[in-house]
Write a protein that holds these residues in place. Structure first.
Motif, PDB file in Angstrom:
ATOM      1  N   SER A 202      33.610  39.921  54.614  1.00 28.12           N
ATOM      2  CA  SER A 202      33.452  41.377  54.638  1.00 28.12           C
ATOM      3  C   SER A 202      32.224  41.782  55.443  1.00 28.12           C
ATOM      4  N   GLU A 203      31.121  41.097  55.219  1.00 24.41           N
ATOM      5  CA  GLU A 203      29.887  41.441  55.929  1.00 24.41           C
ATOM      6  C   GLU A 203      29.962  41.056  57.408  1.00 24.41           C
ATOM      7  N   ALA A 204      30.620  39.933  57.704  1.00 29.90           N
ATOM      8  CA  ALA A 204      30.718  39.488  59.093  1.00 29.90           C
ATOM      9  C   ALA A 204      31.573  40.431  59.928  1.00 29.90           C
ATOM     10  N   SER A 205      32.581  41.068  59.280  1.00 30.27           N
ATOM     11  CA  SER A 205      33.507  41.927  60.022  1.00 30.27           C
ATOM     12  C   SER A 205      33.352  43.402  59.678  1.00 30.27           C
ATOM     13  N   LYS A 206      32.379  43.728  58.787  1.00 27.04           N
ATOM     14  CA  LYS A 206      32.151  45.111  58.360  1.00 27.04           C
ATOM     15  C   LYS A 206      33.436  45.757  57.811  1.00 27.04           C
ATOM     16  N   THR A 207      34.209  44.969  57.088  1.00 27.63           N
ATOM     17  CA  THR A 207      35.517  45.404  56.595  1.00 27.63           C
ATOM     18  C   THR A 207      35.666  45.015  55.129  1.00 27.63           C
ATOM     19  N   PRO A 208      36.223  45.894  54.284  1.00 24.48           N
ATOM     20  CA  PRO A 208      36.517  45.477  52.907  1.00 24.48           C
ATOM     21  C   PRO A 208      37.563  44.369  52.882  1.00 24.48           C
ATOM     22  N   VAL A 209      37.497  43.528  51.883  1.00 27.65           N
ATOM     23  CA  VAL A 209      38.398  42.377  51.755  1.00 27.65           C
ATOM     24  C   VAL A 209      39.109  42.457  50.416  1.00 27.65           C
ATOM     25  N   MET A 210      40.418  42.175  50.425  1.00 28.27           N
ATOM     26  CA  MET A 210      41.194  42.113  49.189  1.00 28.27           C
ATOM     27  C   MET A 210      41.400  40.649  48.809  1.00 28.27           C
ATOM     28  N   LEU A 211      41.141  40.350  47.554  1.00 28.57           N
ATOM     29  CA  LEU A 211      41.379  39.008  47.011  1.00 28.57           C
ATOM     30  C   LEU A 211      42.525  39.115  46.025  1.00 28.57           C
ATOM     31  N   GLN A 212      43.619  38.460  46.355  1.00 31.30           N
ATOM     32  CA  GLN A 212      44.841  38.557  45.555  1.00 31.30           C
ATOM     33  C   GLN A 212      44.898  37.406  44.566  1.00 31.30           C
ATOM     34  N   LEU A 213      45.006  37.732  43.275  1.00 25.46           N
ATOM     35  CA  LEU A 213      45.112  36.711  42.233  1.00 25.46           C
ATOM     36  C   LEU A 213      46.406  36.924  41.467  1.00 25.46           C
ATOM     37  N   ARG A 214      47.289  35.927  41.503  1.00 25.63           N
ATOM     38  CA  ARG A 214      48.503  35.995  40.704  1.00 25.63           C
ATOM     39  C   ARG A 214      48.181  35.703  39.244  1.00 25.63           C
ATOM     40  N   ILE A 215      49.145  35.975  38.388  1.00 26.74           N
ATOM     41  CA  ILE A 215      48.912  35.823  36.951  1.00 26.74           C
ATOM     42  C   ILE A 215      48.571  34.379  36.599  1.00 26.74           C
ATOM     43  N   ARG A 216      49.173  33.411  37.285  1.00 29.89           N
ATOM     44  CA  ARG A 216      48.863  32.012  36.984  1.00 29.89           C
ATOM     45  C   ARG A 216      47.449  31.659  37.423  1.00 29.89           C
ATOM     46  N   GLY A 217      46.996  32.272  38.508  1.00 29.67           N
ATOM     47  CA  GLY A 217      45.623  32.042  38.943  1.00 29.67           C
ATOM     48  C   GLY A 217      44.622  32.638  37.972  1.00 29.67           C
ATOM     49  N   CYS A 218      44.950  33.811  37.425  1.00 29.62           N
ATOM     50  CA  CYS A 218      44.033  34.455  36.474  1.00 29.62           C
ATOM     51  C   CYS A 218      43.827  33.604  35.228  1.00 29.62           C
ATOM     52  N   HIS A 219      44.872  32.919  34.808  1.00 32.37           N
ATOM     53  CA  HIS A 219      44.814  32.219  33.523  1.00 32.37           C
ATOM     54  C   HIS A 219      44.834  30.695  33.640  1.00 32.37           C
ATOM     55  N   VAL A 220      44.761  30.174  34.867  1.00 32.11           N
ATOM     56  CA  VAL A 220      44.705  28.721  35.024  1.00 32.11           C
ATOM     57  C   VAL A 220      43.361  28.203  34.482  1.00 32.11           C
ATOM     58  N   HIS A 221      43.364  27.025  33.917  1.00 31.36           N
ATOM     59  CA  HIS A 221      42.139  26.410  33.411  1.00 31.36           C
ATOM     60  C   HIS A 221      41.728  25.259  34.327  1.00 31.36           C
ATOM     61  N   GLY A 222      40.443  25.057  34.437  1.00 33.54           N
ATOM     62  CA  GLY A 222      39.954  23.985  35.286  1.00 33.54           C
ATOM     63  C   GLY A 222      38.451  23.880  35.237  1.00 33.54           C
ATOM     64  N   ARG A 223      37.864  23.322  36.307  1.00 33.89           N
ATOM     65  CA  ARG A 223      36.414  23.105  36.343  1.00 33.89           C
ATOM     66  C   ARG A 223      35.919  23.189  37.780  1.00 33.89           C
ATOM     67  N   PHE A 224      34.651  23.459  37.937  1.00 33.73           N
ATOM     68  CA  PHE A 224      34.001  23.414  39.247  1.00 33.73           C
ATOM     69  C   PHE A 224      32.508  23.265  39.024  1.00 33.73           C
ATOM     70  N   ILE A 225      31.799  22.845  40.047  1.00 40.05           N
ATOM     71  CA  ILE A 225      30.349  22.696  39.956  1.00 40.05           C
ATOM     72  C   ILE A 225      29.708  24.038  40.302  1.00 40.05           C
ATOM     73  N   ALA A 226      28.922  24.546  39.379  1.00 38.46           N
ATOM     74  CA  ALA A 226      28.366  25.890  39.505  1.00 38.46           C
ATOM     75  C   ALA A 226      27.143  25.920  40.423  1.00 38.46           C
ATOM     76  N   LYS A 227      26.797  27.133  40.820  1.00 37.04           N
ATOM     77  CA  LYS A 227      25.568  27.408  41.546  1.00 37.04           C
ATOM     78  C   LYS A 227      24.727  28.371  40.714  1.00 37.04           C
ATOM     79  N   GLU A 228      23.510  28.602  41.157  1.00 39.24           N
ATOM     80  CA  GLU A 228      22.646  29.541  40.448  1.00 39.24           C
ATOM     81  C   GLU A 228      23.157  30.975  40.630  1.00 39.24           C
ATOM     82  N   ASN A 229      23.039  31.756  39.559  1.00 44.73           N
ATOM     83  CA  ASN A 229      23.311  33.184  39.687  1.00 44.73           C
ATOM     84  C   ASN A 229      22.225  33.832  40.541  1.00 44.73           C
ATOM     85  N   LYS A 230      22.602  34.851  41.299  1.00 48.32           N
ATOM     86  CA  LYS A 230      21.660  35.522  42.192  1.00 48.32           C
ATOM     87  C   LYS A 230      21.504  36.988  41.803  1.00 48.32           C
ATOM     88  N   ARG A 231      20.279  37.449  41.817  1.00 43.50           N
ATOM     89  CA  ARG A 231      20.057  38.880  41.710  1.00 43.50           C
ATOM     90  C   ARG A 231      20.448  39.526  43.038  1.00 43.50           C
TER      91      ARG A 231
END
Length: 740
Positions: A173-202
């Motif tokens: 969005s910032e590189a192209s100065k354009t809003p971006v839509m992120l599409q999440l299907r119902i299975r994506g919303c409720h799928v379970h899994g894991r990932f390695i986290a990063k620090e939260n940013k202010r």
């Protein structure tokens, strides 16, 4: 009171860099927002992203610690307009709603946002619920993305890919100065899994800083002549910038395979189903390694022409898996390949359905047809193919293994017989309906009874639980045009006639769109119809979230704002508020009064009773606690006296409650089954109220079940038992005497 609390799960949002995050898709998306330095989040609840709003609400303390502003918007249009904070300032913002209805509501603000462009990253998280699980019209977000040149992400449905998509979305969005839509299907919303986290940013730049140092750039405001330049900027600057970012950062993915003379191109959200389909054909292993090369479009708009051409150039045939219609991507790729002079045959909707959800079975059948036409030898790599062929006339064969390995024997296919056709012949269709004890059911029972007296009327419906009134047993309503548009849907019927039109809307729809579009419009145009506002204290259909008129005290929101005051405030003179919808006779009388009064102008009936699901969530823990503490508590239950019930079943036809059913009378002289109240009854009393309001029968009774009874309760129980026993014995004796 949302249907589910995430107070415990949201504590995972605090974990730092290098730690493993485990959980549901919506939690992972929230963590990704915080890792990306988002400055504000807003949205409107709706499946399949209702829980995302609930997670954000439960995590508000964590958000505030990071300086992130969260707001539950009044509508999707409000949410989209919130992104205006990113137009002039380098603040990252995200909003969320249910697609495509949410995008339709938000379209004006979203189109203006896309025209002027943004400075800070702007992400729209769209809950795409296309398919058989959807409650809305079957459309796709892709059309809106193309119309306004908003880039559309469709990540593979696993936590790592979705988290990366959120982070990439802000960067894109910032590189192209354009809003971006992120599409999440119902299975994506409720799928379970894991990932390695990063620090939260202010947020790097806060909303407070923006207020203290206001900026203004007229070139970003959608007014002539700037608006004419925006279109040129989209094509000449933003689009190329987006393509460069997507290619340089490899947002789309390519997976090699040994059968490299063919290939598959697919939307990222379909990846899991495609891999499973390939497994069933013996063309992928249990780790997701495909024998056929894959080009995964995690960015479905814009298409990256160079990548498509490079993938297709040396292949005889490629299959595109694009869920839904129209075939936007397929048309796009045909044009790309033909312009480039690439002769690769592109299949898609010729072997796959044009419309409908792409389930694993659908994709497996499409893949098999594609391979039969272009590489039939691929189907011979798995011994289960022969079994599949034998089962085509009555069975579905599903195999659990991939290509044969020398170290272990190939597993045999698991076969499931087709019972669907047989079951359809004996199991009647069960339409969706109101929950047990729903306070909206008696409203439509009363409306049915009123129409028996006054004749059939035109009824305009609305989005919400009350939409179930269209289905049996009520069969009410002629149209539904959108959330909060019930009254608007009847606006054309504002003409002199022997009958008045009736329209329905819920409290959620009223605050979302109905106050101005429905009630205000009715007042302004001197509409002479009847408007029923169903007030069940929550946005119930989306999960029980609080709204302006909710009765609960909400520490973060302003509630207890009565609907009747808002209605009177815009000029409605005839208003009736019913504080107990279960009083069917009173509701019926009020509806009949509204339909027959000589008073002109809109007639508004506000029918109030708490959503039974939310009431049970609120009351049950308190009830169970009181029982454990030894306190005297009473639970009401209702039943039907089988000796009195005639088996007419009009009570069932007028109520439709899931707990009201039939059973054998037990009397050989009474052949028809009698009505019966099952244990799922919550004691609302609607069935009896309907029966009495319709002057049907006195067979319904109420029983009070007393937990931790007092001495007085036990004494009264003995007295009642003695009196009843005496009367029963006397009746039995008289019957025995008469028999002689």
């Amino acid at each position: 009171m949302a249907e589910r609390s995430f107070k415990k799960e949201v504590q995972q949002l605090r974990i730092g860099a290098g730690e493993e995050f485990r959980g549901e898709g919506i939690l992972a998306v929230t963590k990704a927002l915080l890792q990306s330095g988002v400055g504000y989040v807003a949205g409107y609840q709706g499946s399949p992203i209702s829980h995302l709003m609930d997670v954000l609400a439960d995590a508000n303390d964590i958000l505030q610690e990071l300086g992130v502003h969260f707001e539950a918007s009044a509508s999707e249009a409000t949410a989209a307009a919130t992104l205006a904070a990113s137009v002039m300032y380098p603040i990252r913002g995200a909003v969320t709603w249910k697609s495509t209805v949410g995008t339709n509501v938000a379209s004006d603000a979203l189109a203006n946002l896309a025209s002027g462009g943004v400075t800070g990253g702007s992400l729209v998280i769209v809950g795409e619920d296309y398919g058989e699980g959807s409650s809305i019209m079957q459309e796709r977000s892709h059309a809106f993305a193309m119309k306004s040149q908003i880039w559309l992400l469709d990540p593979r449905p696993n936590l790592e890919s979705m988290v990366k998509a959120v982070e990439d979305g802000f960067e894109l969005s910032e590189a192209s100065k354009t809003p971006v839509m992120l599409q999440l299907r119902i299975r994506g919303c409720h799928v379970h899994g894991r990932f390695i986290a990063k620090e939260n940013k202010r947020p790097a730049f806060s909303l407070a800083q923006a207020l203290e140092s206001p900026a203004r750039d007229t070139s970003r405001i959608v007014l002539p002549p700037a608006s004419f330049l925006h279109e040129q900027e989209k094509i000449k600057e933003r689009w190329p910038a987006a393509i460069r970012y997507i290619k340089d950062n490899k947002l789309n993915e390519h997976f090699d395979g040994d059968q490299d003379d063919i290939g598959l191109i697919l939307q990222g959200g379909l990846y899991n189903g495609v891999i499973r389909s390939l497994q069933l054909l013996g063309l992928a292993d249990n780790f997701g390694n495909s024998r056929i090369p894959l080009y995964v479009m995690n960015v479905t708009y814009p298409a990256i022409e160079d990548e498509v051409i490079d993938f297709c150039r040396d292949k005889r045939a490629v299959l595109l898996l694009e869920e839904g219609q129209p075939d936007y991507i397929e048309q796009n790729l045909h044009a790309v390949l033909r312009r480039a002079g690439v002769g690769t045959r592109l299949s898609g909707k010729d072997v796959l359905p044009m419309a409908g959800e792409y389930t694993t079975q659908v994709m497996r059948d499409g893949l098999r047809e594609f391979l039969k036409r272009n590489r039939p030898e691929s189907l011979q790599t798995h011994p289960a193919v022969a079994a599949d062929a034998e089962a085509e006339s009555g069975q579905i064969t599903i195999t659990e293994v991939a290509r044969p390995k020398p170290a272990r024997p190939v597993e045999q296919p698991i076969t499931f017989h087709k019972h669907v056709e047989g079951l359809a012949a004996v199991v009647p269709p069960r339409p969706a309906g109101f929950c047990t004890g729903c306070p909206e059911r008696p409203i439509f029972s009363a409306l049915t009874l009123a129409q028996e007296t006054l004749g059939q009327h035109h009824i305009s419906c609305d989005i919400g639980c009350h939409l179930f009134s269209i289905l049996p047993p009520f069969n009410l309503g002629a149209t539904t045009m959108g959330y909060g548009l019930g009254a608007s849907s009847a606006a054309a019927f504002n003409v002199p006639a022997a009958k008045r039109p009736i329209s329905i809307m819920g409290d959620g729809g009223f605050w979302h769109n109905g106050l101005a579009s429905g009630i205000g419009n009715a007042v302004f145009n001197k509409y002479d119809g009847v408007i029923v506002i169903v007030d069940n204290f929550y946005a119930s259909a989306t999960g029980g979230q609080d709204i302006l008129s909710s009765r609960a005290d909400n520490p973060d929101r302003s509630t207890n704002n009565p609907i009747d005051q808002a209605v009177r405030g815009v000029g409605v003179k005839w208003v009736r508020t019913l504080d107990r919808t279960y009083d069917v006779a009173k509701v019926r009388a009020t509806i009949e009064e509204a339909l027959t009064t000589d008073i002109k102008g809109p007639k508004v009936i506000i029918a109030q009773s708490e959503c039974m699901l939310n009431k049970q969530r609120r009351v049950k823990p308190l009830f169970n606690k009181a029982v454990k503490e030894g306190k005297r508590v009473v639970k009401e239950r209702f039943g039907v006296d089988p000796d009195v019930c005639t088996g007419d079943h009009a009570c069932i036809r007028l109520s439709g409650c899931p707990s009201l059913t039939v059973k054998d009378s037990g009397d050989p002289l009474k052949e028809d089954p009698v009505a019966h109240v099952e244990s799922s009854c919550v004691g609302c009393g609607n069935c009896g109220e309907v029966a009495h309001a319709a002057v049907l029968c006195p067979s319904f009774y109420r029983a009070d079940i007393i937990h931790n009874p007092t001495g007085a309760d036990r004494f009264m129980a003995r007295m009642r038992g003695a009196v009843i026993g005496f009367l029963q014995r006397r009746r039995a004796a008289r019957l025995a005497q008469d028999a002689l």
